[in-house]
Design an enzyme around this catalytic site. Structure first.
Site, PDB file in Angstrom:
ATOM      1  N   GLU A   1     -19.787  95.625 -24.389  1.00 29.59           N
ATOM      2  CA  GLU A   1     -19.357  94.786 -25.382  1.00 29.59           C
ATOM      3  C   GLU A   1     -18.284  94.043 -25.455  1.00 29.59           C
ATOM      4  O   GLU A   1     -17.811  93.005 -25.845  1.00 29.59           O
ATOM      5  CB  GLU A   1     -19.614  95.666 -26.809  1.00 29.59           C
TER       6      GLU A   1
ATOM      7  N   TYR B   1     -16.074  94.401 -35.135  1.00 27.94           N
ATOM      8  CA  TYR B   1     -17.320  93.839 -34.405  1.00 27.94           C
ATOM      9  C   TYR B   1     -17.748  94.907 -33.264  1.00 27.94           C
ATOM     10  O   TYR B   1     -18.838  95.282 -33.350  1.00 27.94           O
ATOM     11  CB  TYR B   1     -17.253  92.398 -33.869  1.00 27.94           C
TER      12      TYR B   1
ATOM     13  N   ASP C   1     -22.354  88.744 -35.494  1.00 28.60           N
ATOM     14  CA  ASP C   1     -21.701  87.854 -34.820  1.00 28.60           C
ATOM     15  C   ASP C   1     -22.290  86.574 -34.966  1.00 28.60           C
ATOM     16  O   ASP C   1     -22.860  86.370 -35.942  1.00 28.60           O
ATOM     17  CB  ASP C   1     -21.837  88.049 -33.272  1.00 28.60           C
TER      18      ASP C   1
HETATM   19  N1  ADE Z   1     -23.500  89.658 -27.175  1.00 27.35           N
HETATM   20  C1  ADE Z   1     -22.734  90.605 -27.505  1.00 27.35           C
HETATM   21  N2  ADE Z   1     -23.375  91.879 -27.587  1.00 27.35           N
HETATM   22  C2  ADE Z   1     -24.627  91.631 -27.147  1.00 27.35           C
HETATM   23  C3  ADE Z   1     -25.591  92.325 -26.663  1.00 27.35           C
HETATM   24  N3  ADE Z   1     -25.392  93.624 -26.873  1.00 27.35           N
HETATM   25  N4  ADE Z   1     -26.847  92.056 -25.977  1.00 27.35           N
HETATM   26  C4  ADE Z   1     -26.583  90.322 -25.739  1.00 27.35           C
HETATM   27  N5  ADE Z   1     -25.749  89.554 -26.170  1.00 27.35           N
HETATM   28  C5  ADE Z   1     -24.544  90.070 -26.602  1.00 27.35           C
END
Ligand code: ADE
Length: 272
Positions: free
Chosen positions: A33, A110, A128
């Protein structure tokens, strides 16, 4: 079909195999993340795999030199993320995970929600831009306020299935319900989507443009760190290589040193 069943059905057929989806280890999820905060999935995948090979646990990362971490980070940009992640690993290695993950450096609401959902399957919304866009279109015809959209995202988390639900929404938002070319013709939600019915799919509040990278301070910071990956240098040498004056170079080096991205030893600047 309901909203949930349609999204789950679509996900079963279309989901992406991403390496952080085969683990429930909070450390691995956290690394993914943090990398995904400002970097696209395709660029993150190889870096994620290399990073975890070298630093497979918080303890490995805590005990590493910051310079070695920055080396593996190179190419991802936003290098402060790497320093924050190492500091977070130091805290986790010492005291375990805090109840509130946003106490860790570099972790905002987030990322905290994403780790809670993907590692612990807790019933939290992960909000998001991709996920907001789906809800904005489907429930508000592209016209909801952020507050109402976020409340709707929270209300719709299916109890006990947050991990798969949030993964499904992420793929749905980045593969089908995209910002500029949504695939409405093949969308399983089109008959009940408010924006599709009203013809307002294109009506989205446009996010402010990303700051220009070329010639920016961020670009110079990145260039300095790339030079330091090769060898330590004096400020004069750095300035010459960058084609900048020494005062401007020193100002940025000061900033990198404050952020623990670089150190000064005698008259040379190097990676920590
Ligand atoms: N963008 C942010 N976290 C994500 C995730 N776990 N899988 C795909 N895109 C992402």
């Amino acid at each position: 079909m309901t909203f949930h069943n349609s999204i789950f059905g679509w996900f079963a057929k279309n989901k992406r195999d991403l390496p952080w989806r085969t683990t429930e280890d909070p450390y691995r999820i956290l690394v993914s993340e943090i990398m995904l905060q400002q970097t696209q999935v395709e660029r993150v995948v190889p870096k994620y795999l290399a990073f975890l090979k070298r630093f497979p646990t918080p303890r490995h990362l805590a005990e590493a030199e910051t310079g070695a971490v920055l080396r593996l980070w190179s190419g991802l940009g936003y290098n402060r993320r790497a320093v924050n992640l190492k500091q977070a690993a130091e805290i986790i290695a010492q005291r375990g995970y805090p109840d509130d993950l946003s106490e860790l450096p570099g972790i905002g609401p987030y990322t905290s929600a994403a780790v809670q959902a993907f590692a612990f399957n807790r019933d939290v919304p992960v909000v998001d831009t991709n996920i907001r866009r789906i809800f904005s279109r489907y429930f508000f015809a592209g016209k909801g306020t952020q507050e109402r959209i976020d409340a709707k995202v929270a209300e719709q988390v299916p109890a006990g299935r947050s991990r798969i639900w949030n993964n499904a929404l992420m793929d749905f938002g980045s593969m089908l319900c995209t910002a500029s070319s949504p695939a409405c013709a093949s969308c399983p939600l089109k008959r009940s989507c408010a924006a599709f019915k009203k013809g307002t799919v294109a009506y989205l509040r446009i996010a402010p443009p990303q700051k220009k990278f070329e010639g920016s301070r961020r670009q110079t910071r990145g260039a300095i760190l790339r030079l330091l990956l090769v060898s330590s240098l004096t400020e004069q040498e750095l300035a010459d290589k960058l084609g900048k004056n020494v005062a401007a170079t020193r100002d940025i080096v000061d900033e990198l040193v404050r952020e623990k991205l670089a150190v000064r030893r005698q008259r040379r600047v190097s990676l920590p």
